[in-house]
Design an enzyme around this catalytic site. Structure first.
Site, PDB file in Angstrom:
ATOM      1  N   THR A  97      55.969  33.751   9.341  1.00  9.74           N
ATOM      2  CA  THR A  97      56.862  33.368   8.382  1.00  9.74           C
ATOM      3  C   THR A  97      56.057  33.044   7.423  1.00  9.74           C
ATOM      4  O   THR A  97      55.118  31.607   7.137  1.00  9.74           O
ATOM      5  CB  THR A  97      57.605  32.304   9.177  1.00  9.74           C
ATOM      6  OG1 THR A  97      58.277  32.438  10.286  1.00  9.74           O
ATOM      7  CG2 THR A  97      58.352  31.462   8.290  1.00  9.74           C
ATOM      8  N   LYS A 172      65.141  35.218   6.806  1.00  8.65           N
ATOM      9  CA  LYS A 172      64.391  33.340   7.537  1.00  8.65           C
ATOM     10  C   LYS A 172      64.628  33.065   7.194  1.00  8.65           C
ATOM     11  O   LYS A 172      64.417  31.256   7.306  1.00  8.65           O
ATOM     12  CB  LYS A 172      63.007  34.048   8.007  1.00  8.65           C
ATOM     13  CG  LYS A 172      62.580  33.106   8.722  1.00  8.65           C
ATOM     14  CD  LYS A 172      62.557  32.760   9.979  1.00  8.65           C
ATOM     15  CE  LYS A 172      61.125  31.556  10.924  1.00  8.65           C
ATOM     16  NZ  LYS A 172      61.911  31.176  12.316  1.00  8.65           N
ATOM     17  N   LYS A 240      56.386  23.674   5.892  1.00  5.24           N
ATOM     18  CA  LYS A 240      55.817  24.765   4.885  1.00  5.24           C
ATOM     19  C   LYS A 240      57.170  26.012   4.572  1.00  5.24           C
ATOM     20  O   LYS A 240      57.328  26.589   3.827  1.00  5.24           O
ATOM     21  CB  LYS A 240      54.856  26.150   6.139  1.00  5.24           C
ATOM     22  CG  LYS A 240      54.013  26.693   5.181  1.00  5.24           C
ATOM     23  CD  LYS A 240      54.788  28.547   6.805  1.00  5.24           C
ATOM     24  CE  LYS A 240      55.099  28.269   8.233  1.00  5.24           C
ATOM     25  NZ  LYS A 240      55.115  29.848   8.579  1.00  5.24           N
TER      26      LYS A 240
END
Ligand SMILES: NC(=O)c1ccc[n+]([C@@H]2O[C@H](COP(=O)([O-])OP(=O)(O)OC[C@H]3O[C@@H](n4cnc5c(N)ncnc54)[C@H](OP(=O)(O)O)[C@@H]3O)[C@@H](O)[C@H]2O)c1
Length: 287
Positions: A97, A172, A240
């Protein structure tokens, strides 16, 4: 069946690489901490290599699942990086990711070397990786997707091409934006039920069959009621991911007030010592 490499044997990568081997692909793994690569090779009967370049040298597809943008650059670029070892025509499938920017940057670097690159972040967590039922959102060209998809199917329930390179990461980001708001709502619901003196288990058994139902409610209400957070998807990883989404939103003009607020709540959870706690630990702030 393909010759493949897998770089990054963490919580996600270790079982994903295992599924590839068990589906008949010939897998060579690389992991920064070598002991984990050796353990994987012993457990699954594949091979391990001492550098990303060595792992990638006879692979048609090079899977990557490391932490963030910088980790991705460090395993792909440089003398020992995967790009240096790959034969022309081979392709990287990146499950990290990361930002859409780094996906475009890596795709451009790959293209100059005659290599392919697709961004392919996943959803489904540790259980999804272990059970081989991940959802994979892919950014890249149709021809690259067509090559990668049948191999990705070894560990995925769904793998969908979302658009050009970067589109998997953008998708995502939408996933993480949606999760942030839902988890905060659930934390407040659990908190309110407790303050109101209700039977929490009964509350969620009832409302979990109605319009408030969610994956988070089904899978997290019981542990939230008990104040158990030492498992699951870490707050550090979520911050993050939210930072990636908030940075992208500053560029594309999207307004994410709730996401920004929940990110600050996660910063408070970190101050409580919850860096590795599950994202449902938003409840821990509410006393
Ligand atoms: N865990 C989840 O539920 C979940 C769900 C969806 C998506 N993701 C995403 O998937 C990615 C991996 O997550 P994870 O939970 O598997 O993480 P993890 O358990 O912390 O594993 C990270 C892996 O990356 C390697 N790595 C990190 N930095 C590196 C570097 N600079 N050079 C070489 N190797 C490096 C680590 O090697 P060492 O073994 O040497 O440390 C380890 O193999 C992340 O981007 C995460 O956001 C995770």
């Amino acid at each position: 069946m393909a010759h493949v490499a897998f770089i990054g044997l963490g919580v996600m990568g270790y079982p994903m690489a295992g599924h590839l081997q068990h589906h008949g692909h010939q897998v060579t793994v690389y992991n920064r901490t070598t002991a984990k690569a050796q353990q994987w090779a012993e457990q699954h009967g594949g091979r391990w290599a001492p550098t990303p370049a060595a792992a990638a040298c006879d692979a048609e597809l090079v899977f990557v699942c490391v932490g963030n943008d910088d980790d991705l650059r460090s395993v792909l670029l440089g003398d020992n990086g995967a790009f240096a070892g790959m034969a022309k025509g081979a392709m990287v499938v990146d499950h990290t990711t990361a930002s859409a920017d780094v996906a475009r940057e890596m795709a451009a670097a790959a293209s100059e070397l005659g290599l392919g690159f697709v961004d392919a972040p996943v959803s489904g967590g540790q259980a999804g990786a272990e059970n081989g039922v991940l959802t994979v959102m892919i950014g890249g060209e149709q021809a690259q997707f067509d090559v990668a998809k049948p191999v990705i199917d070894s560990f995925a329930r769904s793998a969908v091409l979302m658009g050009p390179v970067g589109s998997g990461q953008l998708t995502k980001m939408v996933n993480q934006i949606c999760i942030a708001g839902v988890v905060q709502g659930l934390a407040e619901g659990v908190h309110f039920a407790q303050k109101a003196g209700l039977d929490g288990a009964k509350v969620f058994e009832v409302i979990g069959k109605g319009a408030a139902q969610s994956w988070q409610m089904d899978n997290r209400h019981a542990t939230m009621l008990e104040g158990q957070f030492d498992f699951g998807f870490a707050v550090d990883w979520m911050r993050k991911d939210l930072d990636i989404a908030l940075t992208e939103a500053r560029r594309n003009g999207a307004q994410l007030p709730l996401t920004a607020l929940v990110d600050q709540f996660y910063a408070e959870v970190q101050k409580l010592g919850g860096n590795r706690w599950d994202t449902s630990s938003l409840k821990a702030r509410l006393k």
